[in-house]
Motif scaffolding. Structure first.
Motif, mmCIF file in Angstrom:
data_model
loop_
_atom_site.group_PDB
_atom_site.id
_atom_site.type_symbol
_atom_site.label_atom_id
_atom_site.label_comp_id
_atom_site.label_asym_id
_atom_site.label_seq_id
_atom_site.Cartn_x
_atom_site.Cartn_y
_atom_site.Cartn_z
ATOM 1 N N ILE A 295 0.844 -1.200 0.000
ATOM 2 C CA ILE A 295 0.000 0.000 0.000
ATOM 3 C C ILE A 295 0.878 1.248 0.000
ATOM 4 O O ILE A 295 1.798 1.372 0.806
ATOM 5 N N THR A 296 0.583 2.159 -0.918
ATOM 6 C CA THR A 296 1.278 3.434 -0.969
ATOM 7 C C THR A 296 0.257 4.562 -1.063
ATOM 8 O O THR A 296 -0.882 4.353 -1.509
ATOM 9 N N ASN A 297 0.643 5.719 -0.624
ATOM 10 C CA ASN A 297 -0.173 6.905 -0.859
ATOM 11 C C ASN A 297 0.723 8.111 -1.057
ATOM 12 O O ASN A 297 1.882 8.109 -0.622
ATOM 13 N N TYR A 298 0.173 9.105 -1.725
ATOM 14 C CA TYR A 298 0.950 10.252 -2.149
ATOM 15 C C TYR A 298 0.186 11.548 -1.926
ATOM 16 O O TYR A 298 -1.046 11.585 -2.005
ATOM 17 N N ALA A 299 0.930 12.605 -1.709
ATOM 18 C CA ALA A 299 0.332 13.926 -1.738
ATOM 19 C C ALA A 299 -0.100 14.229 -3.171
ATOM 20 O O ALA A 299 0.539 13.781 -4.131
ATOM 21 N N ASP A 300 -1.166 14.969 -3.313
ATOM 22 C CA ASP A 300 -1.669 15.285 -4.644
ATOM 23 C C ASP A 300 -0.616 16.004 -5.488
ATOM 24 O O ASP A 300 -0.557 15.831 -6.703
ATOM 25 N N SER A 301 0.213 16.799 -4.830
ATOM 26 C CA SER A 301 1.189 17.605 -5.554
ATOM 27 C C SER A 301 2.286 16.777 -6.219
ATOM 28 O O SER A 301 2.984 17.273 -7.106
ATOM 29 N N VAL A 302 2.457 15.523 -5.785
ATOM 30 C CA VAL A 302 3.528 14.692 -6.347
ATOM 31 C C VAL A 302 3.004 13.450 -7.044
ATOM 32 O O VAL A 302 3.783 12.709 -7.667
ATOM 33 N N LYS A 303 1.718 13.224 -6.959
ATOM 34 C CA LYS A 303 1.129 12.016 -7.544
ATOM 35 C C LYS A 303 1.410 11.969 -9.046
ATOM 36 O O LYS A 303 1.223 12.955 -9.755
ATOM 37 N N GLY A 304 1.882 10.825 -9.507
ATOM 38 C CA GLY A 304 2.205 10.671 -10.921
ATOM 39 C C GLY A 304 3.630 11.058 -11.263
ATOM 40 O O GLY A 304 4.116 10.752 -12.355
ATOM 41 N N ARG A 305 4.326 11.721 -10.347
ATOM 42 C CA ARG A 305 5.722 12.127 -10.587
ATOM 43 C C ARG A 305 6.684 11.411 -9.653
ATOM 44 O O ARG A 305 7.820 11.124 -10.042
ATOM 45 N N PHE A 306 6.263 11.157 -8.432
ATOM 46 C CA PHE A 306 7.108 10.516 -7.427
ATOM 47 C C PHE A 306 6.633 9.083 -7.180
ATOM 48 O O PHE A 306 5.431 8.796 -7.247
ATOM 49 N N THR A 307 7.581 8.211 -6.857
ATOM 50 C CA THR A 307 7.263 6.833 -6.526
ATOM 51 C C THR A 307 8.037 6.418 -5.278
ATOM 52 O O THR A 307 9.258 6.532 -5.234
ATOM 53 N N ILE A 308 7.308 5.948 -4.275
ATOM 54 C CA ILE A 308 7.940 5.427 -3.074
ATOM 55 C C ILE A 308 8.016 3.909 -3.181
ATOM 56 O O ILE A 308 7.096 3.260 -3.682
ATOM 57 N N SER A 309 9.125 3.352 -2.717
ATOM 58 C CA SER A 309 9.290 1.902 -2.728
ATOM 59 C C SER A 309 10.194 1.522 -1.564
ATOM 60 O O SER A 309 10.810 2.383 -0.937
ATOM 61 N N ARG A 310 10.260 0.231 -1.295
ATOM 62 C CA ARG A 310 11.118 -0.222 -0.204
ATOM 63 C C ARG A 310 11.694 -1.585 -0.539
ATOM 64 O O ARG A 310 11.094 -2.369 -1.279
ATOM 65 N N ASP A 311 12.853 -1.841 0.025
ATOM 66 C CA ASP A 311 13.499 -3.139 -0.073
ATOM 67 C C ASP A 311 13.757 -3.593 1.355
ATOM 68 O O ASP A 311 14.723 -3.141 1.996
ATOM 69 N N ASN A 312 12.902 -4.459 1.863
ATOM 70 C CA ASN A 312 13.034 -4.876 3.264
ATOM 71 C C ASN A 312 14.299 -5.714 3.489
ATOM 72 O O ASN A 312 14.804 -5.768 4.603
ATOM 73 N N GLY A 313 14.783 -6.342 2.450
ATOM 74 C CA GLY A 313 16.020 -7.096 2.580
ATOM 75 C C GLY A 313 17.232 -6.199 2.771
ATOM 76 O O GLY A 313 18.237 -6.596 3.359
ATOM 77 N N LYS A 314 17.138 -4.967 2.273
ATOM 78 C CA LYS A 314 18.231 -4.001 2.404
ATOM 79 C C LYS A 314 17.929 -2.927 3.446
ATOM 80 O O LYS A 314 18.697 -1.968 3.587
ATOM 81 N N ASN A 315 16.801 -3.058 4.137
ATOM 82 C CA ASN A 315 16.420 -2.055 5.153
ATOM 83 C C ASN A 315 16.431 -0.639 4.574
ATOM 84 O O ASN A 315 16.914 0.303 5.226
ATOM 85 N N THR A 316 15.886 -0.482 3.394
ATOM 86 C CA THR A 316 15.968 0.807 2.716
ATOM 87 C C THR A 316 14.630 1.162 2.077
ATOM 88 O O THR A 316 13.953 0.297 1.506
ATOM 89 N N VAL A 317 14.281 2.438 2.176
ATOM 90 C CA VAL A 317 13.125 2.975 1.473
ATOM 91 C C VAL A 317 13.626 4.022 0.487
ATOM 92 O O VAL A 317 14.605 4.724 0.762
ATOM 93 N N TYR A 318 12.956 4.104 -0.650
ATOM 94 C CA TYR A 318 13.382 4.991 -1.719
ATOM 95 C C TYR A 318 12.263 5.966 -2.089
ATOM 96 O O TYR A 318 11.081 5.678 -1.899
ATOM 97 N N LEU A 319 12.666 7.086 -2.651
ATOM 98 C CA LEU A 319 11.715 8.011 -3.246
ATOM 99 C C LEU A 319 12.281 8.417 -4.611
ATOM 100 O O LEU A 319 13.252 9.175 -4.675
ATOM 101 N N GLN A 320 11.684 7.873 -5.645
ATOM 102 C CA GLN A 320 12.067 8.240 -7.008
ATOM 103 C C GLN A 320 11.278 9.476 -7.404
ATOM 104 O O GLN A 320 10.042 9.456 -7.382
ATOM 105 N N MET A 321 11.987 10.539 -7.757
ATOM 106 C CA MET A 321 11.344 11.810 -8.070
ATOM 107 C C MET A 321 11.640 12.166 -9.521
ATOM 108 O O MET A 321 12.803 12.380 -9.884
ATOM 109 N N ASN A 322 10.601 12.210 -10.313
ATOM 110 C CA ASN A 322 10.720 12.551 -11.731
ATOM 111 C C ASN A 322 9.984 13.853 -12.022
ATOM 112 O O ASN A 322 9.162 14.302 -11.223
ATOM 113 N N SER A 323 10.287 14.437 -13.162
ATOM 114 C CA SER A 323 9.624 15.686 -13.587
ATOM 115 C C SER A 323 9.644 16.715 -12.473
ATOM 116 O O SER A 323 8.620 17.336 -12.158
#
Length: 126
Positions: A57-85
Motif C-alpha cells: 500500500i502506498t499513498n501520495y500527496a496530490d502535488s507529487v502524484k504521478g511524478r514521485f514513486t515510493i518503494s522499499r526493499d526490506n532485505g536491504k532495510n531501505t526505502v526509496y523516493l524516485q522523483m521525476n519531472s
C-alpha cells in the motif's frame, strides 16, 4: 528503535530526476510503515509519500502524484523516493520517517511517525 539515514539529495534542473534513499538500522525494519516528508523554507513540514510495512500500500500527496514513486526493499532495510519531472516548488529538505503502529494504511500526519532521518536537501532550479 530504528535509526534512519537519508541520502541522494542534490541540485537538479526542472524536469530532471533524483532518487532519495533512506537506510534504516535494526532488524525490524520490515515492521515499520515508512514515509517521506518535506519542508521548504518558511513553510510547515508536509507529507509527500507513504508505504506500508509490506510495501503493498502506498499513498501520495496530490502535488507529487504521478511524478514521485515510493518503494522499499526490506532485505536491504531501505526505502526509496524516485522523483521525476521535478519542479522548482519541489525544493525542500526531505525527511524519511518510520511509524511502528502497524496500521494498515500509511498516515499522512507527521505525528504518527516516531523516528526521523536527518534530512537531505533537494534543490530544483528553473
Amino acid at each position: 528503535q530504528v535509526q534512519l539515514v537519508g541520502s541522494g539529495g542534490g541540485l537538479v534542473q526542472a524536469g530532471g530526476s533524483l532518487r532519495l534513499s533512506c537506510a534504516a538500522s535494526g532488524r525490524t525494519f520490515s515492521r515499520y510503515i515508512m514515509g517521506w516528508f518535506r519542508q521548504a523554507p518558511g513553510k510547515e513540514r508536509e507529507f509527500v509519500a507513504g508505504i506500508s510495512a509490506s510495501g503493498v500500500i502506498t499513498n501520495y500527496a496530490d502535488s507529487v502524484k504521478g511524478r514521485f514513486t515510493i518503494s522499499r526493499d526490506n532485505g536491504k532495510n531501505t526505502v526509496y523516493l524516485q522523483m521525476n519531472s521535478l519542479k522548482p516548488e519541489d525544493t525542500a529538505v526531505y525527511y524519511c520517517a518510520a511509524d511502528s503502529s502497524r496500521a494498515a494504511y500509511p498516515s499522512r500526519g507527521s505525528m504518527a511517525y516516531e523516528y526521523w532521518g536527518q534530512g537531505t536537501q533537494v534543490t530544483v532550479s528553473s
